[in-house]
Design a protein around this motif. Structure first.
Motif, PDB file in Angstrom:
ATOM      1  N   PHE A 273       0.851  -1.073  -0.042  1.00 34.92           N
ATOM      2  CA  PHE A 273       0.022   0.174   0.067  1.00 34.92           C
ATOM      3  C   PHE A 273       0.717   1.225  -0.052  1.00 34.92           C
ATOM      4  CE2 PHE A 273      -3.482  -2.848   1.595  1.00 34.92           C
ATOM      5  CZ  PHE A 273      -4.403  -2.328   0.641  1.00 34.92           C
ATOM      6  N   ASP A 274       2.085   0.982   0.287  1.00 31.58           N
ATOM      7  CA  ASP A 274       3.146   2.298   0.399  1.00 31.58           C
ATOM      8  C   ASP A 274       2.861   2.835  -1.037  1.00 31.58           C
ATOM      9  OD1 ASP A 274       4.832   2.346   3.118  1.00 31.58           O
ATOM     10  OD2 ASP A 274       4.079   0.268   2.437  1.00 31.58           O
ATOM     11  N   LEU A 275       2.887   2.093  -2.243  1.00 28.60           N
ATOM     12  CA  LEU A 275       3.277   2.504  -3.492  1.00 28.60           C
ATOM     13  C   LEU A 275       1.911   3.385  -3.840  1.00 28.60           C
ATOM     14  CD1 LEU A 275       4.278   0.813  -6.775  1.00 28.60           C
ATOM     15  CD2 LEU A 275       1.926   1.523  -6.527  1.00 28.60           C
ATOM     16  N   LEU A 276       0.831   2.815  -3.246  1.00 29.38           N
ATOM     17  CA  LEU A 276      -0.383   3.892  -3.749  1.00 29.38           C
ATOM     18  C   LEU A 276      -0.421   4.898  -2.867  1.00 29.38           C
ATOM     19  CD1 LEU A 276      -3.121   0.645  -3.710  1.00 29.38           C
ATOM     20  CD2 LEU A 276      -1.772   1.547  -5.432  1.00 29.38           C
ATOM     21  N   TYR A 277      -0.180   5.030  -1.570  1.00 30.11           N
ATOM     22  CA  TYR A 277      -0.166   6.311  -0.835  1.00 30.11           C
ATOM     23  C   TYR A 277       0.949   7.172  -1.578  1.00 30.11           C
ATOM     24  CZ  TYR A 277       1.977   9.405   2.382  1.00 30.11           C
ATOM     25  OH  TYR A 277       2.300  10.736   3.124  1.00 30.11           O
ATOM     26  N   HIS A 278       2.053   6.920  -1.945  1.00 33.49           N
ATOM     27  CA  HIS A 278       3.068   7.823  -2.801  1.00 33.49           C
ATOM     28  C   HIS A 278       2.442   8.231  -4.093  1.00 33.49           C
ATOM     29  CE1 HIS A 278       5.912   7.546   0.538  1.00 33.49           C
ATOM     30  NE2 HIS A 278       5.966   6.299   0.506  1.00 33.49           N
ATOM     31  N   LEU A 279       1.742   7.115  -4.679  1.00 31.34           N
ATOM     32  CA  LEU A 279       1.345   7.516  -5.856  1.00 31.34           C
ATOM     33  C   LEU A 279       0.154   8.789  -5.621  1.00 31.34           C
ATOM     34  CD1 LEU A 279       1.058   7.276  -9.137  1.00 31.34           C
ATOM     35  CD2 LEU A 279      -0.250   5.069  -8.572  1.00 31.34           C
ATOM     36  N   TRP A 280      -0.560   8.460  -4.858  1.00 36.18           N
ATOM     37  CA  TRP A 280      -1.743   9.297  -4.752  1.00 36.18           C
ATOM     38  C   TRP A 280      -1.139  10.547  -4.114  1.00 36.18           C
ATOM     39  CZ3 TRP A 280      -4.166   6.063  -7.293  1.00 36.18           C
ATOM     40  CH2 TRP A 280      -5.215   6.093  -7.928  1.00 36.18           C
ATOM     41  N   HIS A 281      -0.385  10.782  -3.259  1.00 37.08           N
ATOM     42  CA  HIS A 281       0.456  12.032  -2.852  1.00 37.08           C
ATOM     43  C   HIS A 281       0.991  12.722  -4.056  1.00 37.08           C
ATOM     44  CE1 HIS A 281       2.825  14.577   0.057  1.00 37.08           C
ATOM     45  NE2 HIS A 281       3.518  14.501  -0.901  1.00 37.08           N
ATOM     46  N   ARG A 282       1.719  12.141  -4.853  1.00 35.00           N
ATOM     47  CA  ARG A 282       2.440  12.627  -6.149  1.00 35.00           C
ATOM     48  C   ARG A 282       1.338  13.164  -6.990  1.00 35.00           C
ATOM     49  NH1 ARG A 282       7.099  12.032  -8.403  1.00 35.00           N
ATOM     50  NH2 ARG A 282       7.801  12.211  -6.250  1.00 35.00           N
ATOM     51  N   LEU A 283       0.218  12.471  -7.344  1.00 40.93           N
ATOM     52  CA  LEU A 283      -0.608  12.984  -8.259  1.00 40.93           C
ATOM     53  C   LEU A 283      -1.699  14.178  -7.674  1.00 40.93           C
ATOM     54  CD1 LEU A 283      -1.933   9.412  -9.335  1.00 40.93           C
ATOM     55  CD2 LEU A 283      -0.575  11.055 -10.755  1.00 40.93           C
ATOM     56  N   THR A 284      -1.879  14.080  -6.294  1.00 41.47           N
ATOM     57  CA  THR A 284      -2.389  15.154  -5.583  1.00 41.47           C
ATOM     58  C   THR A 284      -1.767  16.485  -5.529  1.00 41.47           C
ATOM     59  OG1 THR A 284      -3.689  13.581  -4.127  1.00 41.47           O
ATOM     60  CG2 THR A 284      -3.834  16.027  -3.550  1.00 41.47           C
ATOM     61  N   GLU A 285      -0.554  16.392  -5.249  1.00 41.95           N
ATOM     62  CA  GLU A 285       0.361  17.237  -5.390  1.00 41.95           C
ATOM     63  C   GLU A 285       0.481  18.190  -6.466  1.00 41.95           C
ATOM     64  OE1 GLU A 285       4.511  17.816  -2.780  1.00 41.95           O
ATOM     65  OE2 GLU A 285       4.361  16.291  -4.344  1.00 41.95           O
ATOM     66  N   GLN A 286       0.584  17.313  -7.758  1.00 41.04           N
ATOM     67  CA  GLN A 286       0.599  17.841  -9.000  1.00 41.04           C
ATOM     68  C   GLN A 286      -0.724  18.355  -9.831  1.00 41.04           C
ATOM     69  OE1 GLN A 286       2.452  14.429 -10.971  1.00 41.04           O
ATOM     70  NE2 GLN A 286       4.698  15.043 -10.694  1.00 41.04           N
ATOM     71  N   ASN A 287      -1.745  18.328  -8.766  1.00 39.79           N
ATOM     72  CA  ASN A 287      -3.292  18.948  -9.246  1.00 39.79           C
ATOM     73  C   ASN A 287      -3.601  18.042 -10.506  1.00 39.79           C
ATOM     74  OD1 ASN A 287      -3.495  20.925  -7.021  1.00 39.79           O
ATOM     75  ND2 ASN A 287      -2.000  22.001  -8.355  1.00 39.79           N
ATOM     76  N   THR A 288      -3.541  16.867 -10.357  1.00 37.05           N
ATOM     77  CA  THR A 288      -4.144  15.985 -11.552  1.00 37.05           C
ATOM     78  C   THR A 288      -5.654  16.068 -11.952  1.00 37.05           C
ATOM     79  OG1 THR A 288      -2.243  14.223 -11.178  1.00 37.05           O
ATOM     80  CG2 THR A 288      -4.170  13.740 -12.455  1.00 37.05           C
ATOM     81  N   ASN A 313      -2.152  11.851   8.713  1.00 33.37           N
ATOM     82  CA  ASN A 313      -1.494  13.189   9.151  1.00 33.37           C
ATOM     83  C   ASN A 313      -1.092  13.884   7.903  1.00 33.37           C
ATOM     84  OD1 ASN A 313      -1.465  13.187  12.240  1.00 33.37           O
ATOM     85  ND2 ASN A 313      -0.957  11.142  11.692  1.00 33.37           N
ATOM     86  N   ASP A 314      -1.169  13.464   6.657  1.00 28.00           N
ATOM     87  CA  ASP A 314      -0.747  14.150   5.339  1.00 28.00           C
ATOM     88  C   ASP A 314      -1.679  15.318   4.992  1.00 28.00           C
ATOM     89  OD1 ASP A 314       0.450  14.916   2.979  1.00 28.00           O
ATOM     90  OD2 ASP A 314       0.929  12.979   2.348  1.00 28.00           O
ATOM     91  N   PRO A 315      -1.243  16.491   5.063  1.00 25.71           N
ATOM     92  CA  PRO A 315      -2.215  17.357   4.413  1.00 25.71           C
ATOM     93  C   PRO A 315      -2.565  17.260   3.140  1.00 25.71           C
ATOM     94  CG  PRO A 315      -0.111  18.369   5.359  1.00 25.71           C
ATOM     95  CD  PRO A 315      -0.120  17.070   5.576  1.00 25.71           C
ATOM     96  N   VAL A 316      -1.522  16.819   2.362  1.00 21.71           N
ATOM     97  CA  VAL A 316      -1.616  16.581   0.707  1.00 21.71           C
ATOM     98  C   VAL A 316      -2.705  15.833   0.433  1.00 21.71           C
ATOM     99  CG1 VAL A 316      -0.616  15.984  -1.348  1.00 21.71           C
ATOM    100  CG2 VAL A 316       0.737  17.321   0.451  1.00 21.71           C
ATOM    101  N   THR A 317      -2.994  14.720   1.178  1.00 20.22           N
ATOM    102  CA  THR A 317      -3.775  13.662   0.753  1.00 20.22           C
ATOM    103  C   THR A 317      -5.067  13.729   1.570  1.00 20.22           C
ATOM    104  OG1 THR A 317      -2.536  11.980   1.995  1.00 20.22           O
ATOM    105  CG2 THR A 317      -1.957  12.354  -0.373  1.00 20.22           C
ATOM    106  N   ALA A 318      -5.003  14.595   2.414  1.00 16.08           N
ATOM    107  CA  ALA A 318      -6.465  14.474   3.373  1.00 16.08           C
ATOM    108  C   ALA A 318      -7.618  14.361   2.562  1.00 16.08           C
ATOM    109  CB  ALA A 318      -6.439  15.783   4.164  1.00 16.08           C
ATOM    110  N   ARG A 319      -8.053  14.959   1.310  1.00 17.36           N
ATOM    111  CA  ARG A 319      -8.983  14.532   0.686  1.00 17.36           C
ATOM    112  C   ARG A 319      -9.139  13.807  -0.625  1.00 17.36           C
ATOM    113  NH1 ARG A 319     -12.532  19.102   2.117  1.00 17.36           N
ATOM    114  NH2 ARG A 319     -11.606  20.774   3.087  1.00 17.36           N
ATOM    115  N   SER A 320      -7.883  13.306  -0.669  1.00 17.09           N
ATOM    116  CA  SER A 320      -7.807  12.309  -1.693  1.00 17.09           C
ATOM    117  C   SER A 320      -7.465  10.792  -1.369  1.00 17.09           C
ATOM    118  CB  SER A 320      -6.690  12.686  -2.737  1.00 17.09           C
ATOM    119  OG  SER A 320      -5.384  12.702  -2.189  1.00 17.09           O
ATOM    120  N   ILE A 321      -7.500  10.596  -0.142  1.00 19.89           N
ATOM    121  CA  ILE A 321      -7.242   9.172   0.415  1.00 19.89           C
ATOM    122  C   ILE A 321      -7.985   8.961   1.519  1.00 19.89           C
ATOM    123  CG2 ILE A 321      -5.749   7.336   1.286  1.00 19.89           C
ATOM    124  CD1 ILE A 321      -3.420   8.740  -0.027  1.00 19.89           C
ATOM    125  N   LEU A 322      -8.991   7.979   1.417  1.00 21.92           N
ATOM    126  CA  LEU A 322      -9.745   7.497   2.731  1.00 21.92           C
ATOM    127  C   LEU A 322      -9.412   6.349   2.970  1.00 21.92           C
ATOM    128  CD1 LEU A 322     -12.604   8.050   4.491  1.00 21.92           C
ATOM    129  CD2 LEU A 322     -13.607   7.316   2.766  1.00 21.92           C
TER     130      LEU A 322
END
Length: 446
Positions: A273-288, A313-322
């Motif tokens: 799941f680490d891969l998915l977390y880091h992937l969604w962090h990156r995509l969210t950060e890039q305003n995909t 606790n990641d503010p970047v993915t607060a709305r994009s990962i549940l």
């Protein structure tokens, strides 16, 4: 009519010859339902329908150090997938003392059991197992549950030698023996290795659920002096009982429910799941554009604490990962029905039920290409290297940017996916067990 069908109908007149060990179900507690229990329960029902006159049930009685008959096997269909959430988590010194307290509690319970075992044996009314077999079929004991922790290997070996009982064991995976880094502590791995040794030295038949697991079994046996029995593949049933009603999880907001993807599994290091977390962090950060919410469905497991802390606790993915630690069958059905697609980047599996579930619901899956997952994908999922972050990123972006691709994939799944049913799995299993019983009818105890 096929030979398999003829063999099946012949069982209608057989004397009982098959014992199925239901110890795992018999010892289950409320809230304990898991994958292994689901498999044992599914085979209890499916084999009962397939070969009722030939089948009897038993459980291991630790007080007698022997198996005893079970008139009616446990039915856990009403049990939940997981227990209720605890009201609060231990912290500080309480978190440190809790495992110590549990260890002391286990020691006391073991001492009490040992002190009272002799008395309880004397009061036990259970009779030893009657010998089964006849009409050309010898006695077979089938182990389908948590064999690594519920089976007394010495008792089973004694049955084989003294009664001539043939032993068949279902093996869902061999991961602790080939990839122990994915499991907590050495005790479990040591226990599983003892089970693996039992399988290759005492079992007459190992029933593997995939080609990949069969390769793992044979590879282990080759490294440990060979094996006495055979290995047969029987795929598990993948027909999922649809709940009468599907219900949206309350934790899912209207915005999230409108556009989301899911990944379903216990949260542990092996599942990647680490891969998915880091992937969604990156995509969210890039305003995909049009990025769907990633909904992770599963309870915390080994190696998940750091990851879940980051997600929470990641503010970047607060709305994009549940993260949904629990979902009932009705909620899980709703998630599968309404998701865009599913993801399963696991490093190692014995089969890959979430991939089969995704296809059964007509949903496309991006899955790992490791171990048995290409088998589970049936040529209808896309398989990627679980360590290739750029490949996963590109695949997700392609599906987001071109929804017509998903429509084509879903049409192909509807046209081509034919899941093995539990009835079909039971027919295949009955055939291989009957073959073992036939060889055991004239065999002498060893």
């Amino acid at each position: 009519m096929t030979d398999s069908t003829l063999d099946h109908t012949a069982d209608r007149h057989d004397q009982p010859w098959l014992w199925m060990d239901v110890s795992t179900s018999a010892r289950a507690r409320s809230g304990q339902m898991n994958g292994t229990l689901r498999v044992e329960q599914s085979y209890i029902r499916a084999l009962s329908a397939e070969m009722a006159p030939a089948l009897r049930f038993c459980r291991y009685d630790p007080l007698r150090s022997d198996y005893v008959a079970v008139a009616t096997p446990p039915d856990l269909s009403g049990k939940p997938v997981a227990g209720r959430a605890k009201s609060k988590q231990a912290s500080g010194i309480a978190a440190v003392l809790r495992p110590i307290g549990k260890s002391v509690e286990r020691t006391i319970k073991t001492a009490v059991r040992g002190a009272t075992a002799s008395l309880l044996r004397k009061t036990s009314q259970a009779e030893p197992l009657p010998k089964l077999g006849g009409d050309g079929l010898g006695e077979v004991l089938f182990l389908a549950g948590e064999n690594w922790s519920r089976v007394d290997f010495a008792t089973v070996a004694r049955m084989r030698r003294e009664r001539g009982t043939k032993v068949a064991a279902l093996c869902q995976d061999f991961i602790p023996a080939v990839a122990p880094q994915f499991f907590a502590g050495g005790d479990f791995v040591t226990k599983f290795d003892a089970y693996a040794q039992f399988l290759i030295k005492e079992a007459d038949l190992i029933v593997s659920i995939s080609e990949a697991t069969k390769r793992d079994i044979l590879g282990y046996a080759q490294r440990h002096g060979g094996m006495r029995g055979a290995v047969e593949i029987v795929h598990l049933g993948a027909d999922i009982p649809a709940p009468q009603t599907a219900r949206r999880p309350e934790a899912l907001t209207d915005t999230q429910a409108a556009r989301f993807v899911i990944s379903v599994s216990t949260i542990q290091s092996r599942k990647n799941f680490d891969l998915l977390y880091h992937l969604w962090h990156r995509l969210t950060e890039q305003n995909t554009p049009d990025l769907p919410t990633l909904v992770i469905v599963g309870q915390p497991g080994f190696g998940s604490s750091d990851l879940l802390w980051q997600i929470a606790n990641d503010p970047v993915t607060a709305r994009s990962i549940l993260h949904l630690p629990r979902a009932g069958d009705d909620e899980l059905a709703w998630l599968y029905q309404h998701c865009l697609f599913t993801l399963y980047p696991s490093f190692y599996e014995g089969w890959g039920l979430p991939v089969s579930e995704s296809l059964a619901f007509g949903k496309y899956c991006l899955a790992s290409d490791a171990s048995s997952l290409p088998e589970a994908g049936a040529g209808l999922a896309r398989h990627l290297d679980p360590l290739d972050f750029p490949a996963w990123r590109a695949a997700v972006l392609d599906l987001i940017a071109a929804p017509e691709q998903l429509a084509r994939h879903e049409a192909a799944i509807r046209a081509g996916y034919r899941p093995v049913t539990w009835a079909q799995s039971a027919t295949r299993l009955a055939d291989v067990l009957r073959g073992l019983a036939a060889t055991g009818a004239t065999a002498h105890p060893r």
